[in-house]
Design a protein around this motif. Structure first.
Motif, PDB file in Angstrom:
ATOM      1  N   TYR A 300      16.390  77.393  38.339  1.00 22.38           N
ATOM      2  CA  TYR A 300      15.290  76.715  39.031  1.00 22.38           C
ATOM      3  C   TYR A 300      14.249  76.230  38.026  1.00 22.38           C
ATOM      4  O   TYR A 300      13.775  75.087  38.094  1.00 22.38           O
ATOM      5  N   LEU A 301      13.881  77.110  37.081  1.00 29.09           N
ATOM      6  CA  LEU A 301      12.883  76.715  36.084  1.00 29.09           C
ATOM      7  C   LEU A 301      13.427  75.603  35.190  1.00 29.09           C
ATOM      8  O   LEU A 301      12.683  74.695  34.796  1.00 29.09           O
ATOM      9  N   ARG A 302      14.716  75.676  34.861  1.00 35.01           N
ATOM     10  CA  ARG A 302      15.316  74.603  34.055  1.00 35.01           C
ATOM     11  C   ARG A 302      15.226  73.268  34.784  1.00 35.01           C
ATOM     12  O   ARG A 302      14.958  72.229  34.193  1.00 35.01           O
ATOM     13  N   GLU A 303      15.434  73.300  36.108  1.00 34.38           N
ATOM     14  CA  GLU A 303      15.365  72.077  36.904  1.00 34.38           C
ATOM     15  C   GLU A 303      13.949  71.519  36.900  1.00 34.38           C
ATOM     16  O   GLU A 303      13.734  70.308  36.829  1.00 34.38           O
ATOM     17  N   ARG A 304      12.955  72.415  36.968  1.00 31.01           N
ATOM     18  CA  ARG A 304      11.561  71.966  36.946  1.00 31.01           C
ATOM     19  C   ARG A 304      11.217  71.350  35.585  1.00 31.01           C
ATOM     20  O   ARG A 304      10.500  70.357  35.501  1.00 31.01           O
ATOM     21  N   LEU A 305      11.706  71.952  34.493  1.00 31.82           N
ATOM     22  CA  LEU A 305      11.471  71.377  33.171  1.00 31.82           C
ATOM     23  C   LEU A 305      12.183  70.034  33.039  1.00 31.82           C
ATOM     24  O   LEU A 305      11.705  69.140  32.356  1.00 31.82           O
ATOM     25  N   HIS A 306      13.323  69.907  33.718  1.00 29.82           N
ATOM     26  CA  HIS A 306      14.028  68.618  33.725  1.00 29.82           C
ATOM     27  C   HIS A 306      13.179  67.555  34.429  1.00 29.82           C
ATOM     28  O   HIS A 306      13.170  66.391  34.033  1.00 29.82           O
ATOM     29  N   ASP A 307      12.467  67.956  35.489  1.00 27.21           N
ATOM     30  CA  ASP A 307      11.553  67.028  36.164  1.00 27.21           C
ATOM     31  C   ASP A 307      10.497  66.514  35.189  1.00 27.21           C
ATOM     32  O   ASP A 307      10.163  65.321  35.171  1.00 27.21           O
ATOM     33  N   LEU A 308       9.944  67.436  34.375  1.00 26.14           N
ATOM     34  CA  LEU A 308       8.929  67.054  33.391  1.00 26.14           C
ATOM     35  C   LEU A 308       9.535  66.103  32.362  1.00 26.14           C
ATOM     36  O   LEU A 308       8.888  65.133  31.927  1.00 26.14           O
ATOM     37  N   ASP A 309      10.774  66.356  31.973  1.00 29.75           N
ATOM     38  CA  ASP A 309      11.470  65.497  31.019  1.00 29.75           C
ATOM     39  C   ASP A 309      11.606  64.086  31.591  1.00 29.75           C
ATOM     40  O   ASP A 309      11.385  63.085  30.904  1.00 29.75           O
ATOM     41  N   ASP A 310      11.976  63.995  32.871  1.00 28.71           N
ATOM     42  CA  ASP A 310      12.139  62.698  33.520  1.00 28.71           C
ATOM     43  C   ASP A 310      10.802  61.961  33.613  1.00 28.71           C
ATOM     44  O   ASP A 310      10.728  60.747  33.385  1.00 28.71           O
ATOM     45  N   LEU A 311       9.744  62.698  33.924  1.00 35.58           N
ATOM     46  CA  LEU A 311       8.418  62.068  33.984  1.00 35.58           C
ATOM     47  C   LEU A 311       7.996  61.539  32.617  1.00 35.58           C
ATOM     48  O   LEU A 311       7.380  60.472  32.516  1.00 35.58           O
ATOM     49  N   SER A 312       8.310  62.292  31.568  1.00 36.09           N
ATOM     50  CA  SER A 312       7.972  61.831  30.216  1.00 36.09           C
ATOM     51  C   SER A 312       8.682  60.522  29.905  1.00 36.09           C
ATOM     52  O   SER A 312       8.100  59.613  29.305  1.00 36.09           O
ATOM     53  N   ASN A 313       9.961  60.413  30.320  1.00 39.08           N
ATOM     54  CA  ASN A 313      10.693  59.158  30.101  1.00 39.08           C
ATOM     55  C   ASN A 313      10.023  58.003  30.835  1.00 39.08           C
ATOM     56  O   ASN A 313       9.901  56.896  30.303  1.00 39.08           O
ATOM     57  N   ARG A 314       9.610  58.259  32.071  1.00 45.95           N
ATOM     58  CA  ARG A 314       8.930  57.213  32.842  1.00 45.95           C
ATOM     59  C   ARG A 314       7.638  56.788  32.150  1.00 45.95           C
ATOM     60  O   ARG A 314       7.309  55.593  32.079  1.00 45.95           O
ATOM     61  N   LEU A 315       6.898  57.785  31.650  1.00 44.06           N
ATOM     62  CA  LEU A 315       5.620  57.493  30.989  1.00 44.06           C
ATOM     63  C   LEU A 315       5.845  56.706  29.704  1.00 44.06           C
ATOM     64  O   LEU A 315       5.098  55.754  29.404  1.00 44.06           O
ATOM     65  N   LEU A 316       6.870  57.065  28.949  1.00 43.32           N
ATOM     66  CA  LEU A 316       7.177  56.330  27.721  1.00 43.32           C
ATOM     67  C   LEU A 316       7.540  54.880  28.018  1.00 43.32           C
ATOM     68  O   LEU A 316       7.144  53.961  27.290  1.00 43.32           O
ATOM     69  N   ARG A 317       8.304  54.668  29.112  1.00 46.65           N
ATOM     70  CA  ARG A 317       8.671  53.291  29.462  1.00 46.65           C
ATOM     71  C   ARG A 317       7.446  52.479  29.866  1.00 46.65           C
ATOM     72  O   ARG A 317       7.354  51.282  29.576  1.00 46.65           O
ATOM     73  N   LEU A 318       6.493  53.127  30.536  1.00 46.40           N
ATOM     74  CA  LEU A 318       5.254  52.429  30.898  1.00 46.40           C
ATOM     75  C   LEU A 318       4.454  52.065  29.650  1.00 46.40           C
ATOM     76  O   LEU A 318       3.922  50.954  29.534  1.00 46.40           O
ATOM     77  N   LEU A 319       4.372  52.993  28.700  1.00 45.91           N
ATOM     78  CA  LEU A 319       3.589  52.746  27.481  1.00 45.91           C
ATOM     79  C   LEU A 319       4.204  51.664  26.605  1.00 45.91           C
ATOM     80  O   LEU A 319       3.490  50.901  25.949  1.00 45.91           O
ATOM     81  N   THR A 320       5.544  51.586  26.592  1.00 48.21           N
ATOM     82  CA  THR A 320       6.208  50.626  25.713  1.00 48.21           C
ATOM     83  C   THR A 320       6.557  49.320  26.411  1.00 48.21           C
ATOM     84  O   THR A 320       7.191  48.448  25.826  1.00 48.21           O
TER      85      THR A 320
END
Length: 749
Positions: A300-320
């Motif tokens: 469960y915690l791994r899945e939540r950290l995966h959510d954070l990973d996905d959000l970081s990708n979204r944020l990077l795409r917005l910044l670039t």
């Protein structure tokens, strides 16, 4: 060592000097030497060393200030060996004032490090990709301060980014150019076939071209603006989600929690104030989250950290500027590369894909089902492929062997093309026998059916020369939707399938979900062994509403035409008797409602568990037909998980024990005059198909592309002679009949 400094000026000054050093023209080794000297001077520490991976398991000292320079490129250690190896293996810093007393300490006399007591090592990594270890050492027997640890982590992160950009390659280079050399990756075949093309990354890597902040205030503004956009997009996704879709809402709520996390934003703002650009700050936190993900055992915690990973990708795409609207240009002959992918996303790419490579996945996953339906070669469990590949890279995919050649050498590409050309010529040869039956020499005609799962498969019914559809998978229509499809939608689809098949028989397999095929709107079951758990008919028995709806849709789709259905994963007679009665109850119900009933019905079962082969005779008498599900039956017979490379290859389909078991099934069906077929990957392998036919199977069901080669071999073979070869091999005590059959085939030319 410098005293701890609570402000960020030290880190900014260090990054500023590092930026200047990297901007000056120099070869790779010279750059690394400058960097170690600069860090040692700025941190007022006598030793700074850079260790880089020579291969996946070996670290090499590539540059140093303070240690013996003759040890450079000579001192090496394995992953996990010594303190440096421990840092690399754990991807966590080690900070100690007494290095020799630490567990796993390894003394390397050639470096001259015995006089240094304090040790601080941090990983050089980028988004889970281990590149090396950055180390500082001192004679003072006290650990380094928090600011110094942070400063070294920031420098390590910048080194990883610059390595991505090729800053350390060239004459005298200390490390290989990233994403330029040839790489061979071994995975697991999930759909056979070969393809040559160019990489299309499902989630393209965002390369941070400038990790340094020229103007910290401007970078803070960019970050906050992008985070605001991210939060709005997550809120919009939540607003557009049906209130009844509980599981989907829970995921999006977790997204929103992370997107609104003050701690996450505060850490990134702190990184910028210390001298990083907005993109580099996001990626630094993402890399730290990936490292934590590897250490967390709780799913469960791994899945939540995966959510954070996905959000970081979204944020990077917005910044670039790589937001959702811009997309990625589709290369010629695209071969999709992803960590994993859902069935809906894969179907959106369509048949334009030449192949698919997944870092994760399973042979029974949603993606594998879609790939088989689209007849696209698929390799799964291709370790680190998303790290190694870049958009547009030349790639060769061997779906038969589960091998990927990324940026291949010319000799490899030539040999691969020769293999593909031979396969194409063979297919042309098979086209000439498309309309003739698979009649063996002096013997019976074998019925060759095809497996399908999408409307797009049905044209293959004519082009492949298949006699019918021996298995139509009905779960895809459930897997690609965010909620249960309506009965009318299913009836319309099944009707179109029957229309496209014309007078050819179609066998519909009822919903086969569970194990690794979990519906998006069904709560996943926490089972220790899902393949042996709540799946297929077991779900239908416990959730009768879904089964009723599907049976009604099938009856209405037939609309007076013949209807053949089979139930998957039946383990005992009582299960089949129950679901068969439910089908006849639905026939009676539909009759009362005034709907046209099928002209005739066949109700069969898939024999995928060894227990069903020993069911009472009444089962074989009651079933209108039986289809051996070879993929599952073989793994249960040998107790060898087909996802596990270590064990699955140990057991041959033509093993004497397995063939004898199949012979038992053939005999039981003959006693009851129950039609029998073999369905699965092995049915589409010519030698296996020949042996199954010799053992008494008269119907085989396979992927469309396999029908030509199977028919070609059957039409040239005498089944009586093949059976004699098999019996002689069994009598000799051989473990497998394959060598004997192959020798016989060679003798036949």
């Amino acid at each position: 060592m410098k005293p701890e400094n609570s402000d960020s000026s030290g880190s900014r000054r260090l990054l500023g000097r590092l930026k200047q050093a990297l901007a000056e023209p120099a070869e790779g080794q010279e750059r690394l030497d400058r960097i170690t000297a600069l860090i040692a001077e700025e941190m007022a520490t006598p030793v700074c060393s850079i260790y880089l991976f020579r291969d996946a398991d070996t670290l090499e000292l590539c540059a140093t200030e303070g240690l013996n320079t003759e040890a450079v490129h000579k001192t090496r250690m394995r992953m996990g060996e010594g303190l440096v190896g421990r840092v690399a293996a754990s991807t966590q810093p080690i900070n100690t004032g007494n290095a020799p007393s630490e567990a796993g300490f390894r003394y390397m006399p050639e470096t001259g490090e015995e006089i240094y007591s304090a040790f601080l090592g941090v990983p050089i990594q980028r988004l889970g990709e281990r590149l090396g270890v950055l180390v500082v050492q001192s004679k003072e027997p006290t650990p380094y301060g928090e600011d110094e640890v942070y400063a070294l982590e920031v420098v390590a992160m910048v080194l990883a980014e610059m390595a991505e950009l090729g800053a350390f390659v060239g004459e005298g280079a200390a490390m290989a150019a990233p994403h330029q050399h040839s790489v061979m990756v071994r995975g697991l075949s999930a759909q056979e076939g070969a393809a040559e093309g160019n990489v299309l990354l499902h989630e393209p890597r965002v390369v941070v071209t400038n990790p340094f902040a020229d103007d910290s205030e401007a970078e803070l503004h960019r970050l906050r603006k992008a985070v605001d956009k991210l939060r709005i997009s997550v809120d919009e996704m939540l607003t557009g989600t049906d209130a009844t879709e509980k599981d989907q809402r829970e995921v999006l709520e977790a997204y929103r929690m992370f997107a609104n996390s003050k701690g996450w934003l505060r850490r990134m703002e702190g990184d910028i104030q210390r001298g990083l650009s907005a993109e580099a700050a996001v990626e630094k936190e993402q890399t730290a989250a990936r490292a934590r993900m590897e250490q967390v055992p709780d799913p469960y915690l791994r899945e939540r950290l995966h959510d954070l990973d996905d959000l970081s990708n979204r944020l990077l795409r917005l910044l670039t500027g790589q937001g959702d609207d811009t997309g990625v240009e589709m290369p010629d002959n695209p071969i999709l590369v992803a960590r994993n992918i859902g069935p809906g996303e894969l179907l959106a790419y369509g048949r334009g894909l030449r192949g698919i490579i997944l870092e994760e996945g399973s042979v029974g996953s949603h993606a594998a089902i879609v790939a088989r339906a689209l007849a696209i070669p698929l390799v799964i469990n291709a370790e680190r492929i998303t790290t190694e590949a870049l958009n547009g890279d030349h790639v060769l995919l061997d779906g038969d062997q589960g091998i990927i050649h990324l940026r291949p050498e010319d000799t490899v590409a030539t040999a691969f093309r020769d293999k593909m050309a031979m396969a194409t010529k063979a297919q042309e040869r098979y086209a000439s026998i498309r309309r003739v039956p698979a009649t063996t020499v002096y013997g019976p005609t074998i019925r060759l059916d095809m497996n399908a799962g999408l409307m797009a498969d049905l044209p293959s019914l004519r082009s492949s020369g298949a006699d019918g559809v021996g298995l139509f998978r009905t779960e895809l229509q459930f897997l690609v939707r965010s909620k249960v499809p309506r009965r009318g939608e299913l009836a319309s689809l099944y009707s179109r399938v029957l229309d496209a098949a014309g007078d050819k028989r179609v066998v519909f397999r009822t919903l086969d979900i569970g194990s690794d095929k979990v519906l998006p709107y069904m709560k996943p079951q926490d089972e220790p062994n899902p393949a042996l758990g709540w799946r297929a008919i077991r779900v239908g028995l416990d959730k009768p509403g879904v089964m009723r709806m599907q049976l009604q849709a099938l009856i209405r789709a037939a609309n007076g035409r013949p209807l053949s259905i089979m139930f998957p994963f039946v383990a005992q007679f009582d299960e089949f008797r129950t679901v068969r009665q439910r089908f006849f109850d639905e026939l009676e119900h539909e009759d009362k409602l005034g709907h046209v009933l099928p002209e005739e019905v066949e109700v069969g079962a898939m024999l995928e568990t060894p227990s069903l082969a020993f069911a009472p005779k009444q089962f074989f008498d009651m079933a209108d037909f039986i289809s051996v599900g070879g993929n599952d039956l073989k793994q249960f017979f040998f107790a060898a998980d087909r996802e596990n490379e270590r064990v699955r290859r140990r057991y041959d389909t033509l093993n004497v024990s397995f063939l004898t078991f199949l012979e038992w099934i053939v005999m039981r069906c003959k006693e009851s005059r129950t039609p029998l077929s073999f369905c699965g990957e092995d049915a589409g392998r010519p030698v296996e198909a020949l042996c199954f036919s010799a053992m008494g199977f008269r119907t085989l069901s396979m992927r469309p592309a396999s029908i030509g080669p199977v028919k070609h071999l059957l039409r040239r073979s005498n089944l009586s002679e093949v059976r004699e070869v098999i019996d002689e091999a069994r009598a000799s005590g051989a473990q497998s009949v394959r060598p004997a059959v192959m020798d016989w085939l060679r003798q036949q030319g």
